[in-house]
Design an enzyme around this catalytic site. Structure first.
Site, PDB file in Angstrom:
ATOM      1  N   GLY A 115       2.876  -6.857 -34.404  1.00  0.00           N
ATOM      2  CA  GLY A 115       2.720  -6.778 -32.958  1.00  0.00           C
ATOM      3  C   GLY A 115       1.453  -7.499 -32.546  1.00  0.00           C
ATOM      4  N   GLY A 116       1.409  -7.979 -31.299  1.00  0.00           N
ATOM      5  CA  GLY A 116       0.230  -8.691 -30.834  1.00  0.00           C
ATOM      6  C   GLY A 116      -0.072  -9.877 -31.723  1.00  0.00           C
ATOM      7  N   ASP A 117      -1.326  -9.960 -32.193  1.00  0.00           N
ATOM      8  CA  ASP A 117      -1.714 -11.062 -33.079  1.00  0.00           C
ATOM      9  C   ASP A 117      -1.916 -10.573 -34.510  1.00  0.00           C
ATOM     10  OD1 ASP A 117      -3.963  -9.561 -32.616  1.00  0.00           O
ATOM     11  OD2 ASP A 117      -5.310 -11.251 -32.312  1.00  0.00           O
ATOM     12  N   GLU A 118      -1.220  -9.496 -34.874  1.00  0.00           N
ATOM     13  CA  GLU A 118      -1.330  -8.932 -36.216  1.00  0.00           C
ATOM     14  C   GLU A 118      -0.067  -9.219 -37.030  1.00  0.00           C
ATOM     15  OE1 GLU A 118      -4.360  -5.180 -35.441  1.00  0.00           O
ATOM     16  OE2 GLU A 118      -2.202  -4.807 -35.566  1.00  0.00           O
ATOM     17  N   LEU A 141      -5.334 -12.851 -36.040  1.00  0.00           N
ATOM     18  CA  LEU A 141      -5.677 -14.180 -35.536  1.00  0.00           C
ATOM     19  C   LEU A 141      -6.990 -14.124 -34.763  1.00  0.00           C
ATOM     20  CD1 LEU A 141      -2.184 -15.422 -34.286  1.00  0.00           C
ATOM     21  CD2 LEU A 141      -3.237 -15.686 -36.541  1.00  0.00           C
TER      22      LEU A 141
END
Length: 233
Positions: A143-146, A103
């Site tokens: 995880g995170g924006d992945e 993102l």
């Protein structure tokens, strides 16, 4: 006396087998009837407890394989499905694609508007992804924006490109969270089995590399790993 006792013994066997208990002499007013009613009540309580335990086990299984924030399959489930797809493709000679999605501008949103807004933005992003793919394609959050998408079947590479472009266009619409409106686009890297990797790890690394190449451009782009490898010196 023997007939009602035999009915209770048969009910015990039915309960052990997980079947519905029938023909218990619960209407009797003597000790046999009391025993039958007591056993029926006990079996109902035990069945309820077993049902609760099964529901808890299913909930724990769901938590082990799904991201608690977005509800998407997590990295563990993604890896499991990916390896299964690799094994199947090796066996039948089929192809499939892996999209690696990052993102754009999420860190900026998270830093400026806070983690609460950032979390809601991730949830909305996950909803947009799920709504943009076919039912048999797997959308997962690493995880995170992945995020990743496993494209199980397609006729031509252009079909996968069209899917990725559709996803990019879906992110053209601004996000609105708690009175804040902001843009959050996505960059996509695509790899294909078996051309771009002999196993799941190689395929994921290839899609990751293609995604980073996409981010080096104007963002909100897609890049095939095959194009990346052809352009390498």
């Amino acid at each position: 006396m023997a007939k009602p006792l035999n009915a209770i013994a048969a009910a015990v066997k039915q309960f052990e087998a997980g079947n519905v208990i029938v023909n218990l002499p619960t209407e009797r007013a003597d000790e046999i009837g009391y025993l039958a009613r007591s056993f029926l009540q006990m079996s109902k309580r035990l069945s309820s407890q077993v049902g609760d335990l099964q529901a808890r086990e299913q909930h724990l299984q769901h938590l082990a394989h799904h991201d608690p924030l977005t509800g998407l399959p997590n990295r563990a489930m993604f890896q499991q499905v990916l390896e299964t797809m690799v094994d199947k493709a090796r066996a039948d000679g089929s192809r499939f694609c892996l999209m690696f999605i990052d993102l754009d501008k999420f860190k900026q949103v998270n830093d400026q508007l806070g983690h609460v807004v950032g979390d809601q933005a991730l949830q909305l992003a996950a909803m947009r992804m799920r709504a943009s793919v076919r039912g048999d394609d797997l959308v997962a959050r690493l995880g995170g924006d992945e995020f990743t998408i496993l494209v199980r079947s397609f006729r031509h590479e252009s079909d996968v490109t069209a899917m990725a472009q559709k996803l990019i266009h879906v992110f053209d619409q601004p996000f609105a969270v708690d009175g804040h409106e902001f843009e959050m686009t996505c960059s996509i890297g695509i790899s294909m089995f078996p051309q771009d990797g002999k196993d799941g790890d190689q395929l994921l690394n290839a899609a990751d590399a293609a995604m980073y190449r996409a981010k080096l451009g104007t963002r909100s782009r897609l890049e095939w790993f095959s194009d990346l490898s052809r352009s390498a010196p």
